[in-house]
Design a protein around this motif. Structure first.
Motif: not given
Length: 308
Positions: A236-259
């Protein structure tokens, strides 16, 4: 303390172009592009869901697209082994570039949009000078042992990810190549805004954060399912969050530092692979592709800001 995020779907767009292979924002995020299995690229207004233009000229599925720095040109790649350089306003192909021996998987512009960089199933990365009428690449890099899945560039480096499990850094200034071995097939690559780190989506259902300078592994993000699909990731544009798609119809957002998983976004109730995504260059907004649809997701915070 990880920041709380809550992405909600603000728009669902039926792209009407068969399976959507990739979704991309233009340079400032006012428009977006969808690449279809119907051999076309479509330009949209993501806020209104309005179709602005359709670009037809490829002879096979379109795999990727990128907008130029002034948004007046688009470059697209296709399984027909070609790259097309389009005039955005007229919708006509300015140049068709063919040199890859297999389908072209990914394409991007350099910072001033004078060079297009492509990666293909022929394991080659090619650089094209699109301002001249030259139809052959100005440089070809053939170090990879498998399909190139993503190409990125900044002022002085080109990054290429491959299914052979390596990220290759080509330093343009000194003409050197550095190879970072991840050890798992890499299906996508994104770069943080500060250009310090790379985010690599891997086929073992793990997203990895890699230090650009040292090649060291900084963090791993898990929870999504990649299976054998080429799942894309982003930051994400703030460099604080990671995002990824998934094969089960979901997407995931993670905290960059704490994972930590901050949000598991349900894209659709009836499954389907969420394979392509794009992060807005200026605000907390996401695009996702699933089957024939494109989804625009925004945060509550974003909606409040727009209302003020």
């Amino acid at each position: 303390m990880p920041e709380y995020l809550n992405f909600n779907c603000s728009k669902t767009i039926d792209c009407k172009q068969g399976a959507v292979r990739a979704v991309r924002y233009n340079v400032d995020g006012t428009y977006c592009m969808s690449c279809g299995s119907d051999k076309k690229v479509k330009l949209w207004n993501p806020a209104s869901g309005l179709l602005l233009k359709t670009y037809g000229g490829h002879a096979d599925e379109v795999t990727d697209a990128a907008g130029s720095c002034d948004s007046s040109y688009i470059v697209s790649s296709s399984l027909d082994k070609s790259i097309i350089y389009w005039d955005v306003s007229t919708g006509t192909p300015v140049r068709r570039l063919r040199s890859h021996a297999g389908g072209v998987r990914c394409v991007c512009f350099n910072e001033d949009s004078s060079i297009a960089i492509s990666g293909g199933r022929d394991n080659a990365v090619m650089c094209w000078d699109i301002r001249t009428r030259r139809l052959d690449p100005v440089q070809v890099m053939k170090e990879a042992k498998d399909c190139i899945t993503a190409v990125l560039t900044n002022e002085h480096k080109i990054y290429a990810a491959s299914l052979d499990g390596c990220v290759r850094h080509y330093d343009i200034r000194v003409g050197e190549m550095t190879c970072d071995k991840v050890g798992e097939p890499i299906t996508y690559l994104a770069q943080t805004q500060d250009e310090q780190c790379l985010v690599a989506g891997c086929q073992d259902s793990t997203v990895r954060l890699i230090d650009c300078e040292t090649g060291g592994l900084l963090n791993e993000y898990k929870g999504h399912q990649a299976d054998d699909y080429h799942i894309e990731c982003g930051i994400l544009q703030s460099d604080a969050h990671i995002v990824a798609g998934s094969s089960d119809g979901y997407a995931f957002v993670w905290d960059l530092v704490e994972a930590k998983v901050l949000q598991r976004i349900r894209i659709s109730d009836n499954g389907g692979v969420v394979h392509s995504l794009a992060t807005h260059p200026k605000r907390q907004e996401l695009l996702f592709a699933r089957r024939r649809d494109m989804y625009v997701f925004t945060t509550d915070l974003q909606i409040e800001e727009e209302q003020l």
